[in-house]
Design a protein around this motif. Structure first.
Motif, short mmCIF file in Angstrom:
data_model
loop_
_atom_site.label_atom_id
_atom_site.label_comp_id
_atom_site.label_asym_id
_atom_site.label_seq_id
_atom_site.Cartn_x
_atom_site.Cartn_y
_atom_site.Cartn_z
N LYS A 1 0.87 -1.24 -0.07
CA LYS A 1 -0.01 0.14 -0.03
C LYS A 1 0.99 1.43 0.06
N ASP A 2 2.08 1.22 0.43
CA ASP A 2 2.87 2.45 0.38
C ASP A 2 3.79 2.57 -0.83
N ILE A 3 3.50 1.80 -1.90
CA ILE A 3 4.10 2.06 -3.27
C ILE A 3 3.66 3.20 -3.97
N ARG A 4 4.66 3.64 -5.15
CA ARG A 4 3.97 4.67 -5.84
C ARG A 4 3.12 4.42 -6.94
N LEU A 5 3.52 3.13 -7.60
CA LEU A 5 3.06 2.75 -8.82
C LEU A 5 2.93 1.37 -9.26
N LEU A 6 1.99 0.80 -9.79
CA LEU A 6 1.86 -0.64 -10.06
C LEU A 6 1.69 -0.61 -11.50
N CYS A 7 2.36 -1.45 -12.30
CA CYS A 7 2.45 -1.61 -13.79
C CYS A 7 1.70 -3.05 -13.94
N PHE A 8 0.45 -2.86 -14.71
CA PHE A 8 0.07 -4.34 -15.20
C PHE A 8 -0.17 -4.39 -16.38
N THR A 9 0.20 -5.46 -16.62
CA THR A 9 0.10 -6.08 -18.44
C THR A 9 -1.37 -6.32 -18.58
N LEU A 10 -1.81 -5.41 -19.63
CA LEU A 10 -3.25 -5.61 -20.18
C LEU A 10 -3.17 -6.04 -21.52
N ASP A 11 -3.32 -7.03 -22.23
CA ASP A 11 -2.95 -7.54 -23.59
C ASP A 11 -4.18 -7.60 -24.56
N GLY A 12 -5.15 -6.77 -24.25
CA GLY A 12 -6.43 -6.66 -25.18
C GLY A 12 -7.53 -6.93 -24.23
N PRO A 13 -8.83 -7.07 -25.26
CA PRO A 13 -9.86 -7.60 -24.71
C PRO A 13 -10.02 -9.03 -23.94
N GLU A 14 -10.79 -9.34 -23.05
CA GLU A 14 -10.85 -10.39 -22.22
C GLU A 14 -10.30 -11.78 -23.21
N LYS A 15 -11.16 -11.88 -24.09
CA LYS A 15 -10.81 -13.20 -25.01
C LYS A 15 -9.35 -13.28 -25.43
N ILE A 16 -8.79 -12.02 -25.90
CA ILE A 16 -7.51 -12.00 -26.27
C ILE A 16 -6.43 -11.98 -25.13
N HIS A 17 -6.75 -11.14 -24.14
CA HIS A 17 -5.71 -11.31 -22.93
C HIS A 17 -5.68 -12.71 -22.28
N ASP A 18 -7.04 -13.25 -21.99
CA ASP A 18 -6.71 -14.72 -21.53
C ASP A 18 -6.01 -15.64 -22.31
N ARG A 19 -6.17 -15.40 -23.92
CA ARG A 19 -5.57 -16.24 -24.67
C ARG A 19 -4.10 -16.12 -24.61
N LEU A 20 -3.56 -15.01 -24.36
CA LEU A 20 -2.06 -14.78 -24.29
C LEU A 20 -1.38 -14.97 -22.95
N ARG A 21 -2.51 -14.86 -21.82
CA ARG A 21 -1.76 -14.81 -20.39
C ARG A 21 -2.51 -15.90 -19.48
N GLY A 22 -3.43 -16.63 -19.75
CA GLY A 22 -4.23 -17.63 -19.33
C GLY A 22 -5.65 -17.10 -18.88
N ALA B 1 -5.86 -1.16 -6.55
CA ALA B 1 -4.42 -0.17 -6.41
C ALA B 1 -5.16 1.04 -6.53
N LYS B 2 -6.00 1.62 -7.22
CA LYS B 2 -6.46 2.89 -7.30
C LYS B 2 -7.39 3.25 -5.91
N LYS B 3 -8.03 2.40 -5.80
CA LYS B 3 -9.00 2.80 -4.21
C LYS B 3 -7.73 3.03 -2.93
N ASN B 4 -6.57 2.37 -3.13
CA ASN B 4 -5.44 2.48 -2.22
C ASN B 4 -4.67 3.63 -2.57
N LYS B 5 -5.03 4.63 -3.68
CA LYS B 5 -3.98 5.80 -3.99
C LYS B 5 -2.68 5.26 -4.12
N ILE B 6 -2.79 4.12 -5.03
CA ILE B 6 -1.41 3.61 -5.64
C ILE B 6 -1.70 4.08 -7.08
N GLY B 7 -0.67 4.56 -7.78
CA GLY B 7 -0.71 5.13 -9.22
C GLY B 7 -0.66 3.65 -10.03
N VAL B 8 -1.41 3.54 -11.21
CA VAL B 8 -1.43 2.40 -12.08
C VAL B 8 -1.17 2.92 -13.45
#
Length: 179
Positions: free
Chosen positions: A88-109, A123-130
């Motif tokens: 909760k005390d970090i500045r930023l979280l980077c998430f990989t988002l590879d497309g709409p659900e069907k495509i993202h899940d195909r690539l990542r599980g 993260a946003k609710k806890n004031k962490i940048g995203v």
């Protein structure tokens, strides 16, 4: 890179298969000491999936104690709900988002798309940048607008990274490069 362990099996990455030992907490602290003495202001913890480390909260606290004010983490989003108190005390979280659900899940599980969006909201609710990173492959090039629209709707910036010719963590070529 805090760990090579990962709880996902992305088509373009096999870092999780790497047989390298992980730095123990003491070694990580030693590196943080050195970085701090050099005036480092930002550290980005990556992996694998850094949230798999049981000592991540201690590592973050130690970096702050050593006057490193900005802590960023690259994550697949799947463990944010479970680990939010530790991060909760970090500045930023980077998430990989590879497309709409069907495509993202195909690539990542299966089910990973929803975990990314859930992690981003927590993260946003806890004031962490995203921000989102989209790894561009032949499967998602036609869905850039989709990712940008999700980012706009959630007020999250998006960056794009072309997939590498070699599968991450190997010297093996794959066929995900867009032509």
């Amino acid at each position: 890179s805090l760990t090579y362990r990962c709880n996902q099996r992305c088509l373009y990455c096999e870092i999780w298969k790497m047989k390298r030992s992980e730095l123990n907490t003491k070694n990580v602290f030693s590196i943080i000491d050195e970085l701090s003495s050099l005036g480092t202001r930002t550290i980005c913890f990556s992996g694998g999936e850094p949230l798999l480390r049981n000592d991540l909260g201690k590592i973050i606290d130690y970096a702050h104690k050593k006057n490193i004010p900005y802590i960023d983490i690259d994550s697949n989003g799947s463990l944010v709900k479970k680990k939010i108190e530790e991060i909760k005390d970090i500045r930023l979280l980077c998430f990989t988002l590879d497309g709409p659900e069907k495509i993202h899940d195909r690539l990542r599980g299966q089910g990973t798309y929803r975990k990314v969006l859930e992690g981003a909201l927590i993260a946003k609710k806890n004031k962490i940048g995203v921000y989102f990173r989209t790894v561009l492959t032949k499967f998602n090039l036609n869905y850039i607008d989709n990712v940008l629209n999700i980012g706009k709707k959630m007020n999250i910036k998006v960056i794009f990274q072309p997939v590498t010719l070699l599968t991450f963590g190997t010297s093996r070529y794959h066929n995900l490069v867009a032509s």
